[in-house]
Design an enzyme around this catalytic site. Structure first.
Site, short mmCIF file in Angstrom:
data_model
loop_
_atom_site.label_atom_id
_atom_site.label_comp_id
_atom_site.label_asym_id
_atom_site.label_seq_id
_atom_site.Cartn_x
_atom_site.Cartn_y
_atom_site.Cartn_z
CB SER A 1 -25.10 24.34 19.36
OG SER A 1 -26.09 24.97 20.13
CD GLU B 1 -32.46 25.20 16.17
OE1 GLU B 1 -31.32 25.58 15.82
OE2 GLU B 1 -32.65 24.16 16.83
CE LYS C 1 -29.19 26.15 22.13
NZ LYS C 1 -30.42 25.46 21.70
N GLY D 1 -28.81 18.39 17.80
CA GLY D 1 -28.10 17.67 18.85
C GLY D 1 -28.70 17.95 20.20
CE LYS E 1 -28.62 25.59 17.94
NZ LYS E 1 -29.45 24.38 17.76
CG ASP F 1 -32.07 27.00 18.93
OD1 ASP F 1 -33.28 27.33 19.01
OD2 ASP F 1 -31.66 25.84 19.20
CE LYS G 1 -32.36 19.28 18.72
NZ LYS G 1 -32.77 20.17 19.83
CG ASP H 1 -35.24 21.86 17.95
OD1 ASP H 1 -35.73 20.73 18.08
OD2 ASP H 1 -34.23 22.21 18.62
O1 OSB Z 1 -32.39 23.48 20.84
O2 OSB Z 1 -30.96 22.56 19.62
C1 OSB Z 1 -31.39 22.78 20.74
C2 OSB Z 1 -29.11 21.23 23.42
C3 OSB Z 1 -30.04 20.86 24.36
C4 OSB Z 1 -31.37 21.14 24.13
C5 OSB Z 1 -31.77 21.80 22.96
C6 OSB Z 1 -30.84 22.16 22.01
C7 OSB Z 1 -29.47 21.90 22.25
C8 OSB Z 1 -28.39 22.29 21.36
C9 OSB Z 1 -27.11 21.49 21.49
O3 OSB Z 1 -28.44 23.25 20.63
C10 OSB Z 1 -26.53 21.03 20.20
C11 OSB Z 1 -25.45 20.00 20.45
O4 OSB Z 1 -25.74 18.87 20.90
O5 OSB Z 1 -24.27 20.31 20.18
MG MG Z 2 -32.96 23.99 18.86
#
Ligand code: OSB
Ligand code: MG
Length: 372
Positions: free
Chosen positions: A138, A216, A166, A293, A164, A191, A265, A241
């Protein structure tokens, strides 16, 4: 079922420097904070990680609020309980509302304890079969396409087969289109962490031609209704999520057509028991799920790997190798990426990790010990 009393608890509020700052639509993190929980009972020790962070950006909870509800309410209730197990905890915490991230950290420590008492791995306890699970990476919001491409290039060369990214308004369609142009075949998903509104539906429609695995959490956490409207508007699967806090939300979101994929999660849904319930429902209904995660330490990462070993986790999880997150972790083993973009699931009793007490002490902002 083994019955035993809680002898002592420690809470550690830790802060660890991320190897690279992690930027989302709600802010940037240079350091990650979380709580590490240690439970002692009958000569066994269980460890858990609560993924509540520094500020209420992803969730309303913070490490401080989690500390507060644990110290004042959850731990005293658990200490009274005669059943020192995840199901016992669920019962003991029934009077209390909310605070899933705090709950889940405590539950994780009970799973670790249970596994160690019974000599069984968490994967076994949860019903997982697989010994390795498909994973991806991510990548935080990037200022421009060049820095995004540099990040992606680096991770692809390390062997990650799912990317992925952001996104947020102002850093979205152009960047994702640029990625797709250079990498026509890579498994790619985005995401938004709730950064858009339904009025942006036509703007988001531009993502529809980029062959994304999923989009996402585009809209607000508490808005299943607009997500259903948006999903009608898009060919690409929406994955929720933040909106999904329990099995009921899952059922309702899927029934309303608000999403076609679920990010699971354990923190967000209050623990692994609820995570497994959501998984089981989705498996039965043919709804793909994947393990999300929260930039976990190796403690939480071990739990994520065990959960992702369940058969419904068909999509690559947000579980990356230990070295993607921190220079030095608080626990061993160091998890690494296999050449086929999988990671191995721990097989030792419980979580299968050993605490590095020096590191834990070094990263602790404060800690407390309570004996019962
Ligand atoms: O939205 O998935 C999320 C990390 C912190 C808060 C929200 C998110 C995330 C990640 C990190 O996308 C994924 C990872 O732990 O590698
Ligand atoms: Mg997310």
């Amino acid at each position: 079922m083994v019955e035993s009393k809680l002898d002592a608890v420690e809470i550690f509020h830790i802060r660890m420097r991320l190897r690279e700052p992690f930027r989302t639509s709600f802010g940037v993190e240079h350091d990650r904070e979380c709580l590490i929980l240690k439970l002692e009972a009958g000569g066994f020790v269980g460890w858990g990680e609560s993924v509540a962070g520094q500020f209420p950006g992803y969730s309303y909870e913070t490490a401080q609020t989690a500390w507060h509800v644990l110290e004042e309410f959850f731990l005293p209730a658990l200490a009274q309980s005669h059943l020192l197990t995840p199901t016992g905890l669920r019962e003991a915490l029934k009077p209390f509302k909310g605070h899933p991230l705090a709950r889940a950290g405590l539950e994780m420590a009970l799973w670790d304890l249970l596994g160690k008492r019974e000599g069984r791995s968490l994967r076994d306890l949860l019903g997982g079969q697989r010994t390795s699970v498909p994973v991806g990476v991510s990548i935080g919001v990037q200022e421009n396409l060049d820095s995004m491409l540099a990040q992606i290039d680096g991770y692809l060369s390390q062997g990650y087969q799912r990317i992925k990214v952001k996104i947020k308004p102002g850093a979205d369609v152009e960047i994702v289109a640029g990625i797709r142009e250079l990498y026509p075949a890579v498994r790619l998903q985005v995401d938004a962490n709730s950064a858009y509104r339904i009025e942006d539906a036509d703007h988001l429609k531009a993502l529809d031609d980029l062959d994304l695995q999923l989009i996402e959490q585009p809209l607000a956490e508490d808005d299943i209704i607009d997500h259903a409207a948006l999903q009608k508007h898009l060919k690409t699967d929406i994955c929720l999520d933040e909106s999904i806090l329990n099995l009921r939300h899952t059922i309702q979101a899927v029934d309303m057509g608000a999403c076609r994929i679920i990010n699971i999660k354990s923190g967000r849904v209050g623990g692994l028991l609820e995570a497994v319930r959501i998984h089981d429902y989705c498996l039965e209904r043919g709804i793909p799920v994947w393990c999300g995660g929260m930039l976990e330490t190796n403690v939480g990462r071990a739990a994520n790997l065990a959960l992702a070993a369940l058969p419904g986790f068909t999509l690559h999880g947000d579980i990356s190798a230990s070295d993607r997150y921190y220079e030095h972790d608080i626990a061993v083993p160091t998890f690494s990426l296999n050449p086929d973009s999988t990671m191995d699931v721990p097989s030792q009793p419980g979580l299968g990790v050993e605490m590095d007490f020096e590191a834990l002490k070094q990263f602790s902002l404060r800690s407390i010990r309570k004996e019962f």
